[in-house]
Design an enzyme around this catalytic site. Structure first.
Site, mmCIF file in Angstrom:
data_model
loop_
_atom_site.group_PDB
_atom_site.id
_atom_site.type_symbol
_atom_site.label_atom_id
_atom_site.label_comp_id
_atom_site.label_asym_id
_atom_site.label_seq_id
_atom_site.Cartn_x
_atom_site.Cartn_y
_atom_site.Cartn_z
ATOM 1 N N ARG A 37 0.819 -1.212 0.000
ATOM 2 C CA ARG A 37 0.000 0.000 0.000
ATOM 3 C C ARG A 37 0.854 1.263 0.000
ATOM 4 O O ARG A 37 0.560 2.224 -0.727
ATOM 5 C CB ARG A 37 -0.929 0.000 1.223
ATOM 6 C CG ARG A 37 -1.943 1.125 1.252
ATOM 7 C CD ARG A 37 -3.013 0.922 0.191
ATOM 8 N NE ARG A 37 -2.718 1.600 -1.072
ATOM 9 C CZ ARG A 37 -3.203 1.197 -2.235
ATOM 10 N NH1 ARG A 37 -3.980 0.137 -2.333
ATOM 11 N NH2 ARG A 37 -2.904 1.852 -3.335
ATOM 12 N N LYS A 78 2.820 24.621 -3.434
ATOM 13 C CA LYS A 78 1.531 24.013 -3.090
ATOM 14 C C LYS A 78 1.626 22.494 -3.255
ATOM 15 O O LYS A 78 0.972 21.885 -4.100
ATOM 16 C CB LYS A 78 0.415 24.605 -3.946
ATOM 17 C CG LYS A 78 0.205 26.096 -3.681
ATOM 18 C CD LYS A 78 -0.840 26.693 -4.606
ATOM 19 C CE LYS A 78 -0.992 28.192 -4.355
ATOM 20 N NZ LYS A 78 -1.967 28.819 -5.278
ATOM 21 N N LYS A 103 5.643 38.517 -2.100
ATOM 22 C CA LYS A 103 4.296 38.385 -2.631
ATOM 23 C C LYS A 103 3.398 39.514 -2.118
ATOM 24 O O LYS A 103 3.874 40.419 -1.432
ATOM 25 C CB LYS A 103 3.742 37.003 -2.273
ATOM 26 C CG LYS A 103 4.565 35.860 -2.883
ATOM 27 C CD LYS A 103 4.092 34.503 -2.453
ATOM 28 C CE LYS A 103 2.776 34.129 -3.093
ATOM 29 N NZ LYS A 103 2.893 33.907 -4.555
ATOM 30 N N GLU A 163 6.106 39.653 -6.783
ATOM 31 C CA GLU A 163 4.788 39.449 -7.384
ATOM 32 C C GLU A 163 4.024 40.767 -7.442
ATOM 33 O O GLU A 163 4.050 41.543 -6.485
ATOM 34 C CB GLU A 163 4.013 38.439 -6.548
ATOM 35 C CG GLU A 163 2.554 38.262 -6.951
ATOM 36 C CD GLU A 163 1.787 37.458 -5.918
ATOM 37 O OE1 GLU A 163 1.790 36.227 -6.031
ATOM 38 O OE2 GLU A 163 1.193 38.069 -4.994
ATOM 39 N N ASP A 203 0.518 38.222 -11.419
ATOM 40 C CA ASP A 203 -0.414 37.299 -10.791
ATOM 41 C C ASP A 203 -1.855 37.611 -11.172
ATOM 42 O O ASP A 203 -2.329 38.731 -10.993
ATOM 43 C CB ASP A 203 -0.258 37.362 -9.269
ATOM 44 C CG ASP A 203 -1.070 36.306 -8.561
ATOM 45 O OD1 ASP A 203 -0.975 35.128 -8.950
ATOM 46 O OD2 ASP A 203 -1.798 36.648 -7.622
#
Length: 279
Positions: free
Chosen positions: A98, A133, A165, A195, A216
């Site tokens: 598994r 992410k 950012k 950004e 962005d």
């Protein structure tokens, strides 16, 4: 390069999680002397990623298990193709099954998704890259899978490059001055990316002296205009809500890099199965 130590760390944690006190079912039903062979079969088409992970997943608990890889990382395969053969003590094969499948299915899914995005920008010169992410604890594996699919990696972690950012910029009264001050304090080898989410931010950011400017959630028309305004003074990265349906048009705006969170955060594990028999 995916290091053996990175793989082993993930695999050992996963094996401990899955069988903290042994495999009760196999120990109850399978004789300790039994041996087994198994084919790893693709139930659907995809791109291979994680052959070394598969090997470690089966051998970390029991070194007597042998894994023969039949498809190399980065190769495309079809449904019903045999990707690997596993042999060894039956209990050990079943105990690791598994964990091995979970990791390989995830990595092949990322590679397959990445390949689709890379195919969609073919001929444009735009580079498809991942983001942070990723699944916690699996970043190194998922980044390797992105490379297997023909994509490229963004920074690995917060420690690898400067990337200011929107939430950083919201705390800065003078963006240009802040970038210049950061530049003066940082080693000359440190890459600086900033950004922006509005066209009027482009000039102040460029005036600070950045290596990459991220546009962005810009529309295709805005990206095209942004590329014109930057005019080669920095690399241009597009990000935000990139899909397979939109990435081709985005790539044709002239951006250098397209970062796609969906390469890792929105994949469905590929359907792979292990067909086991006594040997």
């Amino acid at each position: 390069m995916l290091e053996h130590s990175q793989i082993l760390r993930v695999v050992e944690l996963a094996l401990e999680e899955d069988a903290p006190s042994g495999d009760l079912t196999s120990e109850a039903f399978i004789h300790e002397s039994a041996t087994a062979t198994a084919d790893l079969v693709a139930r659907e088409a995809g791109v291979m990623a994680g052959g070394a992970v598969l090997q470690v997943a089966f051998t970390a608990y029991d070194a007597r298990v042998e894994v023969e890889l039949l498809v190399a990382d980065g190769d495309r395969f079809g449904a019903r193709d045999v990707l690997a053969r596993v042999s060894g003590p039956a209990r050990s094969v079943l105990r690791s099954e598994r964990v091995a499948l979970n990791l390989l299915q995830r990595m092949c899914a990322v590679a397959t998704q990445t390949a689709a995005y890379v195919d969609a920008v073919a001929g444009t010169g735009a580079r498809v890259v991942d983001t942070r992410k990723t699944t916690p604890g699996l970043r190194a594996l998922e980044r390797h899978a992105v490379r297997c699919g023909g994509g490229h990696n963004h920074r690995f972690s917060l420690s690898d490059a400067v990337m200011a950012k929107d939430n950083h910029l919201a705390l800065l009264p003078d963006v240009t001055a802040a970038i210049r001050a950061a530049r003066a304090a940082l080693p000359h080898t440190t890459h600086v990316e900033v950004e922006v989410d509005r066209m009027d931010q482009i000039e102040p950011v460029l005036a600070g002296g950045v290596d990459t400017i991220m546009l962005d959630n810009f529309t295709v028309a805005e990206l095209r205009e942004g590329v014109r305004l930057v005019a080669g003074r920095a690399l241009v990265e597009a990000s935000g809500g990139i899909t397979l349906e939109t990435i081709g048009d985005i790539a044709r705006t002239g951006v250098d890099v397209i970062s796609v969170g969906a390469l890792t955060h929105s994949v469905r594990s590929l359907d792979l199965g292990l067909d086991v028999k006594l040997s």
